[in-house]
Design a protein around this motif. Structure first.
Motif, PDB file in Angstrom:
ATOM      1  N   VAL A 110      -4.204 -22.817 -50.851  1.00 31.78           N
ATOM      2  CA  VAL A 110      -4.846 -23.584 -49.776  1.00 31.78           C
ATOM      3  C   VAL A 110      -5.563 -22.674 -48.792  1.00 31.78           C
ATOM      4  O   VAL A 110      -5.226 -21.502 -48.638  1.00 31.78           O
ATOM      5  CB  VAL A 110      -3.806 -24.435 -49.004  1.00 31.78           C
ATOM      6  CG1 VAL A 110      -3.103 -25.420 -49.942  1.00 31.78           C
ATOM      7  CG2 VAL A 110      -2.779 -23.559 -48.295  1.00 31.78           C
ATOM      8  N   THR A 150      -6.142 -22.407 -44.755  1.00 38.01           N
ATOM      9  CA  THR A 150      -5.283 -22.859 -43.662  1.00 38.01           C
ATOM     10  C   THR A 150      -6.005 -22.884 -42.318  1.00 38.01           C
ATOM     11  O   THR A 150      -6.972 -22.153 -42.100  1.00 38.01           O
ATOM     12  CB  THR A 150      -4.046 -21.956 -43.545  1.00 38.01           C
ATOM     13  OG1 THR A 150      -4.461 -20.602 -43.319  1.00 38.01           O
ATOM     14  CG2 THR A 150      -3.210 -22.027 -44.815  1.00 38.01           C
ATOM     15  N   ILE A 163      -2.953 -27.170 -43.246  1.00 42.11           N
ATOM     16  CA  ILE A 163      -3.797 -27.083 -44.441  1.00 42.11           C
ATOM     17  C   ILE A 163      -5.179 -27.635 -44.139  1.00 42.11           C
ATOM     18  O   ILE A 163      -5.332 -28.801 -43.785  1.00 42.11           O
ATOM     19  CB  ILE A 163      -3.148 -27.830 -45.629  1.00 42.11           C
ATOM     20  CG1 ILE A 163      -1.827 -27.156 -46.011  1.00 42.11           C
ATOM     21  CG2 ILE A 163      -4.097 -27.848 -46.829  1.00 42.11           C
ATOM     22  CD1 ILE A 163      -1.054 -27.863 -47.113  1.00 42.11           C
ATOM     23  N   TYR A 202      -7.324 -28.006 -49.805  1.00 43.54           N
ATOM     24  CA  TYR A 202      -6.599 -27.697 -51.031  1.00 43.54           C
ATOM     25  C   TYR A 202      -7.578 -27.130 -52.053  1.00 43.54           C
ATOM     26  O   TYR A 202      -8.623 -27.713 -52.321  1.00 43.54           O
ATOM     27  CB  TYR A 202      -5.961 -28.956 -51.622  1.00 43.54           C
ATOM     28  CG  TYR A 202      -4.900 -29.571 -50.764  1.00 43.54           C
ATOM     29  CD1 TYR A 202      -3.635 -28.996 -50.664  1.00 43.54           C
ATOM     30  CD2 TYR A 202      -5.150 -30.740 -50.038  1.00 43.54           C
ATOM     31  CE1 TYR A 202      -2.654 -29.563 -49.875  1.00 43.54           C
ATOM     32  CE2 TYR A 202      -4.178 -31.314 -49.250  1.00 43.54           C
ATOM     33  CZ  TYR A 202      -2.931 -30.725 -49.168  1.00 43.54           C
ATOM     34  OH  TYR A 202      -1.959 -31.282 -48.389  1.00 43.54           O
TER      35      TYR A 202
END
Length: 513
Positions: free
Chosen positions: A264, A266, A328, A331
């Motif tokens: 991911v 961030t 997050i 993704y």
């Protein structure tokens, strides 16, 4: 998170390892003839490739065969930490094996780290290699005490580390333990360079070539599924699970665990370092670089293969942790990996069993494959060259430690018996026609238990769920779209092809009457 946020940050639908997507690997032909070599290596992961590189550099004629594509098994699904900090291990090793062997285990891992570092420098490999400190952390008083005991083991063994009371995340911890001077890298970029060295040294690599048996003798011969033969002086099994298991009964001496990874971007800046929690559920953190930005790899959620809850729940648990700790933003990847754990947590490396000095094996890395595989390759080379190696007795597959081997052997095989019986008593209620697209389940077909998966186009794939290894009943793995064995860790694709051993035969197809 509202519904609009979810639509922007949707988790990738299918397993998709970053390492495989970010490097271009050469392809190799299928073996279509009988050949003669000095060394036949079964398995094209990090152990097979590194061992082939070492032996080819010694002037030996080497052939590597891989059932699928090279570097696409556990090696392609790792978190790629190059570290001797293998969870809470050194206090346990001192207790069970003694200080001398615990020290040897550390030194083997440390030498493997330096071997990788030296090869990166020698060949100027651009593989995102960086030195990072490695951290274990505890969030409960019980595991604080374990961290403190592990620190005492570090001091006993002379390991460069220290106790801490905080880590650079908003995670309330009881204690942390740092091991200095560890490393991380892009494993496939590194190994692509070694692959080039193998082919330049006249070594051969064959993909889509499955080994099924060995004809023994003074000159062993590997037999492939297509009936071709590789005559050689030594066979080395590096195929994650030993493909010729009848000689060592490794299925009863190891168990398989699956774990999960999210890749991911961030909201918060990642501070560097590699982190692993020692409480349950385990959480792992490290970063790599993607298009100039940090890609954070969030791992954990280990469980025995074929057992436990819906596998998608494990990804969702990692998602929740990532949002809580770092936020997050996007993704990018998700994937899972399988690892084998031995009775005493030390890998099996060496001759596969007594009486088979020209058949060698390397397996049971317990999720620490980057250093354990490299240590294995160095040891396998030395055994073949008849050179001294201080780690030979530590890793020998024929060893048996009364404690903890007996206890773990009984526990693991009782678990196998439990799942064997439970699977046979299972009475599925679903019919294949009731499945929605992209759904798999245990169903009833022609009055018998079967496994069905309805793909995205609505086509049904129905298989016999009895594992072809020892007859346990398989369970559906929603996250990876596979049929997994809760007894010994074999895995099959939704249409019955082998994904992981010890099984060496595909599942039978089932036709509805």
């Amino acid at each position: 998170m509202n519904s609009d946020d979810k639509s922007k940050k949707e988790m990738p639908q299918y397993p998709n390892p970053y390492w495989r997507n970010s490097v271009s690997l050469p392809s190799f032909p299928k073996l279509n003839e009988n050949i003669r070599v000095d060394i036949a290596i079964v398995g094209g992961g990090i152990t097979g490739i590194t061992t082939a590189y070492l032996l080819a550099k010694e002037g030996m004629k080497v052939a590597v065969i891989e059932a699928g594509s090279i570097l696409n098994g556990t090696t392609g699904h790792t978190t790629a930490k190059i570290t001797a900090q293998h969870d809470l291990i050194y206090d346990e090793l001192i207790s069970h094996l003694g200080k001398e062997k615990a020290k040897l285990y550390y030194e083997a891992s440390n030498e493997a780290l330096h071997f990788i570092k030296n090869k990166v420098s020698e060949y100027s490999i651009d593989c995102d290699f960086s030195h990072e400190d490695a951290y274990l952390y505890a969030t409960s008083p019980k595991y604080r005490m374990k961290i403190e005991k592990e620190y005492e083991a570090y001091q006993t063994l002379g390991i460069d580390g220290g106790l801490l009371d905080s880590i650079p995340f908003e995670i309330p911890i009881e204690a942390a333990l740092v091991m200095k001077g560890q490393a991380q890298f892009h494993p496939l970029k590194y190994l692509a360079s070694l692959v080039g060295q193998i082919t330049q040294s006249d070594g051969s690599i064959y993909e889509n070539t499955t080994a099924i048996d060995i004809d023994e003798g003074s000159e062993p011969t590997v037999i492939t599924r297509d009936g071709h033969r590789i005559s050689c002086n030594f066979v080395i099994s590096c195929s994650h699970f030993p493909f010729d298991d009848g000689k060592g009964f490794y299925f009863a001496r190891m168990y398989a665990e699956r774990s999960y990874v999210l890749g991911v971007k961030t909201e918060k800046e990642y501070p560097g370092g590699m982190y692993l929690s020692v409480d349950n559920p385990v959480r792992s953190l490290r970063y790599t670089t993607l298009n100039g930005e940090k890609l954070v790899l969030i791992g954990g959620e280990s469980h025995k293969t074929g057992q436990g809850m819906d596998t998608m729940k494990h990804y969702e648990a990692l998602e929740s942790f990532g949002n809580e700790v770092l936020g997050i933003k996007e993704y990018m990847y998700r994937w899972s990996a399988q690892d084998l754990i031995t009775l005493d947590k030390v890998p099996y490396i060496g001759t596969i069993s007594s009486g088979h000095s020209n058949i060698l094996v390397a397996t049971g890395y317990r999720k620490w494959g980057m250093t354990n595989s490299t240590a294995a390759s160095l040891l396998l080379r030395d055994i073949i060259l008849k050179q001294d190696n201080p780690y030979k007795d530590l890793f020998t597959p024929s060893r048996f430690q009364a404690d903890p081997d007996v206890k773990h052997f009984i526990t693991q095989n009782a678990d196998v018996a439990k799942h064997l019986i439970e699977g046979k008593l299972d009475s599925p209620m679903k019919n294949p026609e009731n499945l929605t697209n992209d759904e798999g389940a245990v169903v009833t077909v022609n009055g018998k238990r079967a496994g069905a998966y309805k793909d995205e186009n609505g086509e049904l794939h129905i298989v016999d769920t009895t594992c072809t290894h020892m007859g346990c009943e398989l369970n559906w793995n929603h996250g990876d779209r596979t049929w997994d064995c809760p007894c010994h860790g074999s895995r099959f694709s939704f249409d019955g092809n082998i994904v992981e051993g010890p099984a060496n035969k595909p599942l039978k197809k089932v036709e509805e009457a």
